[in-house]
Design an enzyme around this catalytic site. Structure first.
Site, mmCIF file in Angstrom:
data_model
loop_
_atom_site.group_PDB
_atom_site.id
_atom_site.type_symbol
_atom_site.label_atom_id
_atom_site.label_comp_id
_atom_site.label_asym_id
_atom_site.label_seq_id
_atom_site.Cartn_x
_atom_site.Cartn_y
_atom_site.Cartn_z
ATOM 1 N N GLY A 34 13.986 36.246 27.391
ATOM 2 C CA GLY A 34 14.946 35.070 27.182
ATOM 3 C C GLY A 34 16.333 35.077 26.923
ATOM 4 O O GLY A 34 17.201 34.531 27.703
ATOM 5 N N LYS A 87 7.588 30.435 34.021
ATOM 6 C CA LYS A 87 8.460 29.609 33.210
ATOM 7 C C LYS A 87 9.253 28.889 34.176
ATOM 8 O O LYS A 87 10.371 29.213 34.121
ATOM 9 C CB LYS A 87 9.238 30.566 32.425
ATOM 10 C CG LYS A 87 8.286 31.173 30.964
ATOM 11 C CD LYS A 87 9.213 31.817 29.839
ATOM 12 C CE LYS A 87 8.366 32.775 29.384
ATOM 13 N NZ LYS A 87 9.093 34.026 29.168
HETATM 14 P P1 ADP Z 1 8.908 36.976 32.787
HETATM 15 O O1 ADP Z 1 8.243 37.607 31.542
HETATM 16 O O2 ADP Z 1 9.005 38.065 33.601
HETATM 17 O O3 ADP Z 1 10.081 36.534 32.794
HETATM 18 P P2 ADP Z 1 7.260 34.942 33.126
HETATM 19 O O4 ADP Z 1 6.869 34.867 31.571
HETATM 20 O O5 ADP Z 1 7.985 33.668 33.660
HETATM 21 O O6 ADP Z 1 7.903 36.135 33.687
HETATM 22 O O7 ADP Z 1 5.970 34.947 33.647
HETATM 23 C C1 ADP Z 1 4.909 35.903 33.906
HETATM 24 C C2 ADP Z 1 3.329 35.559 34.001
HETATM 25 O O8 ADP Z 1 3.300 34.748 35.030
HETATM 26 C C3 ADP Z 1 2.468 36.737 34.130
HETATM 27 O O9 ADP Z 1 1.799 36.612 32.980
HETATM 28 C C4 ADP Z 1 1.732 36.398 35.598
HETATM 29 O O10 ADP Z 1 0.446 36.332 35.569
HETATM 30 C C5 ADP Z 1 2.024 34.755 35.976
HETATM 31 N N1 ADP Z 1 1.936 34.479 37.186
HETATM 32 C C6 ADP Z 1 2.508 34.939 38.119
HETATM 33 N N2 ADP Z 1 2.160 34.489 39.244
HETATM 34 C C7 ADP Z 1 1.320 33.345 39.019
HETATM 35 C C8 ADP Z 1 0.520 32.479 39.675
HETATM 36 N N3 ADP Z 1 0.640 32.345 40.973
HETATM 37 N N4 ADP Z 1 -0.154 31.488 38.814
HETATM 38 C C9 ADP Z 1 -0.377 31.583 37.556
HETATM 39 N N5 ADP Z 1 0.377 32.728 36.764
HETATM 40 C C10 ADP Z 1 1.160 33.352 37.550
HETATM 41 MG MG MG Z 2 7.193 36.274 30.171
#
Ligand code: ADP
Ligand code: MG
Length: 418
Positions: A398, A223
């Protein structure tokens, strides 16, 4: 790897914490007179369900036990409201609150816990009216009504008829303005937050306001837009910002590298350039120097490690590389406080989990004070069974990001002043 100039040493930028700390002026459950009253508690029981509708993780229910026990001790009758999933404003049978009802009965064996088939209407009002002291009534999913997400005030008013006092213990939903979290507050004189919300607010705000230094923030996941808001607020406040995961590729673009078919947010490249250029503060921003790439995420035939200057046209970046893991560990070993939001790679797949796993293990093994924010980051920590080794895992993705952006959560802002 260092993206800005480390030799430039200036003071930390003074931040205005008044938004984050405004919750201290709001009433908590302890400040309210709840004895013998009927209390509506907004909880977040948006639990994961398997195909059979069985709850796979009931922590969100468990986390509200302190608030519910307190109210039972005060002889309250308790009306509970939570959304579940995304029914989109209509009845979806698989998203009824029944599994939550069963789990609540397990957690409170001596308590009579009833459930309604709706959350508003005459029948529900009667059931609420007949509720006795030390009984609980779980309302049906409010998202079966389109009005919930629209923060419709008529709908909120109908909900408010079910109790005398309102308590918000739904931290993971506190960044949303919805009828049961926000609009409803207009119709209660007495409203405050519960113990789960209190714990989250105290923990997260103190990490930002009085960080133990060196203070390192790890940002990953995908995100990009949300997390750049965190960078904007924490630049000049944190000592180090480590960028990995899907976030990193937009940073590579800002630095002029090719990223093949990796995830990106083109609308954010210019903003990132500004952050990387900014040398008016002493926060160091670190990005990966090597990454793991593959040709197909679902069916990888080729997986290899490459320096970021060498990403091929067809490559998809899926994890940080081993050199980067070592470099990040070095920064973390010198840190006294770490806030981690977003995994370092697509950790859900065994082939791409190494970066996230190694960093998590390192933090736990070296007993570095670590706070985890973000739903997927928390899931990663659980997957590696490291949850007992970190200082705090926030229940709100969030909502925790909003605090790290210096924002006040709307569902807290509308509670009674002390
Ligand atoms: P969080 O929920 O911890 O805030 P996000 O929702 O921003 O994290 O992102 C989590 C997702 O990002 C995970 O499902 C993971 O698979 C994905 N992710 C991590 N690295 C990559 C990458 N290099 N390319 C695509 N997706 C990724
Ligand atoms: Mg997430």
């Amino acid at each position: 790897m260092l993206a800005n100039n480390p030799s430039k040493q200036t003071k930390h930028i003074e931040r205005d914490f008044s938004n984050i700390l405004k919750y201290k002026e709001k009433k908590s459950i302890r400040d309210l007179n709840v004895r013998n009253k009927q209390v509506l508690v907004r909880v977040d029981y948006n639990v994961p369900l398997d195909e059979k509708g069985k709850i796979t993780d009931s922590r969100r229910i468990k986390n509200t036990i302190p608030t519910l026990n307190y109210l039972l001790d005060q002889n309250c009758s308790i009306v509970l409201i939570s959304h579940l999933g995304r029914p989109g404003g209509k009845i979806v049978e698989s998203l009824r609150m029944n599994p939550v009802h069963e789990k609540l009965k397990e957690f409170f064996p001596g308590v009579n816990i009833l459930k309604t088939d709706d959350c508003i209407g005459e029948e529900v009002q009667n059931e609420a009216k007949n509720l006795k002291e030390r009984e609980m009534l779980l309302l049906e999913n409010p998202r079966f009504h389109i009005e919930e997400k629209k923060n419709d005030l008529d709908f909120a008013e109908k909900l408010s008829r079910l109790a005398d006092v309102y308590i918000d213990d739904a931290f993971a939903t506190a960044h949303r303005k919805q009828a049961s979290t926000y609009g409803i507050c207009s119709f209660f004189e007495e409203k405050g937050f519960g113990f789960l919300v209190e714990k989250e607010l105290e923990f997260l705000s103190s990490c930002i306001e009085q960080p133990q230094r060196p203070f390192t923030v790890i940002l990953g996941g995908k995100k990009v837009k949300d997390k750049l808001g965190v960078i904007k607020y924490l630049i000049g406040l944190a000592d180090n910002i480590i960028v990995g995961g899907g976030m990193a590729y937009t940073f590579f673009l800002a630095k002029g590298y090719q990223i093949g078919r990796s995830v990106k947010d083109l609308s954010k490249v210019e903003e990132i350039k500004e952050y990387l250029k900014d040398d008016t503060h002493e926060t160091k921003i670190y990005i990966p120097k090597d990454i793991l790439v593959c040709d197909d995420i679902d069916d990888p035939k080729m997986i290899k490690s490459v320096p970021i200057s060498d990403i091929g046209e067809n490559d998809i970046g899926v994890d940080i590389g081993t050199e980067t893991i070592d470099a990040f560990k070095k920064i973390l070993s010198q840190s006294k406080q770490v806030v981690w939001n977003g995994p370092m790679g697509i950790f859900e797949k065994k082939e791409f989990e190494k970066g996230t796993k190694e960093i998590a293990k390192f933090l736990v093994e070296n007993e570095i004070f670590t706070i985890i924010g973000g739903g997927d980051s928390a899931a990663a920590i659980e997957k590696f069974n490291l949850q007992d080794g970190v200082a705090f895992i926030s229940t709100g993705g969030g909502a925790s990001l909003d605090i790290m952006k210096g924002s006040l959560l709307p569902a807290i802002d509308c509670l009674s002043d002390k």
